[in-house]
Design an enzyme around this catalytic site. Structure first.
Site, PDB file in Angstrom:
ATOM      1  N   CYS A 308       0.812  -1.231   0.000  1.00  0.00           N
ATOM      2  CA  CYS A 308       0.000   0.000   0.000  1.00  0.00           C
ATOM      3  C   CYS A 308       0.842   1.276   0.000  1.00  0.00           C
ATOM      4  O   CYS A 308       0.630   2.176  -0.826  1.00  0.00           O
ATOM      5  CB  CYS A 308      -0.971  -0.017   1.172  1.00  0.00           C
ATOM      6  SG  CYS A 308      -0.193  -0.005   2.812  1.00  0.00           S
ATOM      7  N   HIS A 356      -2.591   0.923   6.799  1.00  0.00           N
ATOM      8  CA  HIS A 356      -2.968   0.886   5.384  1.00  0.00           C
ATOM      9  C   HIS A 356      -3.205   2.305   4.871  1.00  0.00           C
ATOM     10  O   HIS A 356      -3.562   3.208   5.628  1.00  0.00           O
ATOM     11  CB  HIS A 356      -4.222   0.041   5.180  1.00  0.00           C
ATOM     12  CG  HIS A 356      -4.487  -0.283   3.741  1.00  0.00           C
ATOM     13  ND1 HIS A 356      -3.725  -1.182   3.025  1.00  0.00           N
ATOM     14  CD2 HIS A 356      -5.407   0.201   2.856  1.00  0.00           C
ATOM     15  CE1 HIS A 356      -4.172  -1.261   1.785  1.00  0.00           C
ATOM     16  NE2 HIS A 356      -5.182  -0.426   1.656  1.00  0.00           N
ATOM     17  N   HIS A 368      -5.845   1.697  -4.420  1.00  0.00           N
ATOM     18  CA  HIS A 368      -4.913   1.194  -3.404  1.00  0.00           C
ATOM     19  C   HIS A 368      -4.483  -0.228  -3.721  1.00  0.00           C
ATOM     20  O   HIS A 368      -5.078  -0.915  -4.556  1.00  0.00           O
ATOM     21  CB  HIS A 368      -5.558   1.261  -2.008  1.00  0.00           C
ATOM     22  CG  HIS A 368      -6.664   0.268  -1.781  1.00  0.00           C
ATOM     23  ND1 HIS A 368      -6.854  -0.389  -0.593  1.00  0.00           N
ATOM     24  CD2 HIS A 368      -7.656  -0.179  -2.599  1.00  0.00           C
ATOM     25  CE1 HIS A 368      -7.903  -1.190  -0.674  1.00  0.00           C
ATOM     26  NE2 HIS A 368      -8.412  -1.078  -1.880  1.00  0.00           N
TER      27      HIS A 368
END
Length: 393
Positions: A308, A356, A368
């Site tokens: 990420c 994240h 993402h």
């Protein structure tokens, strides 16, 4: 005297029956004991419970991945520092050797002269003037020797200091590499456990799990649509307010000249700042869209796979902005913004442990790198609990 008693008749016994009964009882007892000692079978967890456990493991793996990324970046930086110090030590060692050779040549010359005192040298000289000329040369030679000694000592002390720094840096590097290995093992352990849980599901349970995921995605998209509608309404209100303000300013000034000056002040400067960020965000999103479909790989930062924070770092690099490597550092980079004020290009962070991050693309959606086993994709920002958001530039 011989006995004439009648021999006793042998009575038939039931020993075999008793033996059989004992064996049967023993078998029953053994079975009872085994039943009593055997651990009761654990009830199989419900699909919903499996989903929660898997999500938790992926999140823990995400946090461990960020720890791995931080250790990897620190290790690379420390390795560069160590290499520089070792190179410096090598150069200083060479200077020490040069100074040592110079001192050696002076020592050899003094040995060849035999260490004769100045008075003897004066009397042995061919003429007094020659002695004085030689004396001046010797004085200068002595000065050079002294400078060489001083240089040698200076280089020796400097090299010792750099060598100590190098040793300390090597120790730090070793510690960092140990953290790197530990974080890597932690990630692999969490992912193995998650895969194990999923592998034990039946086909029916996997179908149920997929249905739960679809339901979760639909709910997240619904929330994203509401945010998009609210942002659109707010943008419309702002545009109408700005238009009204321009019209009123034009009426007060009494003509077109006032309108021109009004347009060139506050609204102009504001739109200029917005357009500058929008231009960068356009590059960021163009890059991010081009990565859609590439696999998530923990610790990866491109070009064929990403985690990420590796994706966000690479995307903003396209706009000339250098982000730190981890989510924990990226969240401190730039200006914090509310979810309702998000603009395309902003970074949205998730979970309390900030494990994240995704790139906001507008309308409540983001791009993402989700998790192991998934590819870079577009998704609602409400798919996970939001921690906060940042505008990097």
């Amino acid at each position: 005297m011989a006995s004439h008693r009648k021999p006793r008749t042998k009575v038939r016994t039931t020993t075999p029956a008793v033996g059989l009964t004992t064996a049967a009882l023993a078998s029953v007892t053994l079975l009872s004991t085994q039943s009593a000692t055997a651990a009761p079978a654990e009830p199989k967890p419900a699909v919903e419970e499996v989903q929660k456990k898997v999500d938790a493991l992926y999140r823990q793996a995400g946090a461990a991945t960020q720890e791995y990324n931080r250790a990897k970046a620190a290790s690379a930086s420390q390795q560069t520092k160590v290499d520089t110090l070792l190179s410096d030590v090598a150069k200083r060692t060479e200077k020490i050797n040069e100074a040592r050779r110079a001192l050696g040549s002076y020592a050899a010359a003094q040995y060849r002269n035999g260490g004769i005192g100045p008075a003897a040298t004066f009397f042995l000289a061919d003429n007094p003037q020659g002695y004085f000329d030689q004396s001046r040369l010797m004085d200068r030679a002595t000065e050079r020797q002294q400078r060489s000694v001083t240089e040698f000592r200076t280089q020796q002390a400097s090299a010792a200091k750099k060598r100590a720094e190098a040793v300390k840096s090597l120790e730090t590097l070793t510690e960092t590499q140990a953290t790197l290995a530990s974080s890597k093992k932690d990630v692999q352990t969490k992912l193995t456990e998650a895969r194990g849980l999923l592998s034990r599901l039946t086909a029916e349970e996997k179908a149920r799990l997929a249905e739960l995921e679809r339901k979760k995605e639909a709910e997240a998209k619904e929330k994203a649509a509401k945010l998009a509608a609210r942002q659109a309404a707010e943008a419309k209100e702002r545009a109408e307010a700005e238009e009204k303000a321009r019209e009123e300013a034009a009426k007060e000034s009494g003509g077109g000249s006032g309108t021109g000056s009004g347009t060139g002040t506050d609204p102009g400067s504001g739109s200029g700042a917005d357009s500058g960020y929008a231009a960068k965000a356009e590059k960021v999103l163009a890059f991010a869209r081009a990565q859609i479909g590439k696999p998530y790989v923990w610790g990866a930062s491109g070009p064929s796979s990403y985690d990420c924070s590796g994706l966000t770092q690479a995307a903003w690099r396209e706009a000339g902005v250098t982000l730190p490597r981890t989510t924990w550092d990226q969240v401190e980079f730039g200006t914090r913004v509310a979810t309702s004020d998000l603009k395309p290009g902003d970074l949205v962070f998730f979970y309390d442990d900030i494990s994240h991050v995704g790139i906001y693309k507008g309308d409540g959606m983001m791009i993402h790198a989700p998790k192991p086993g998934a590819n870079v994709r577009e998704e609602s920002i409400y798919y996970m609990p939001i921690y906060g958001s940042v505008r990097p530039a």
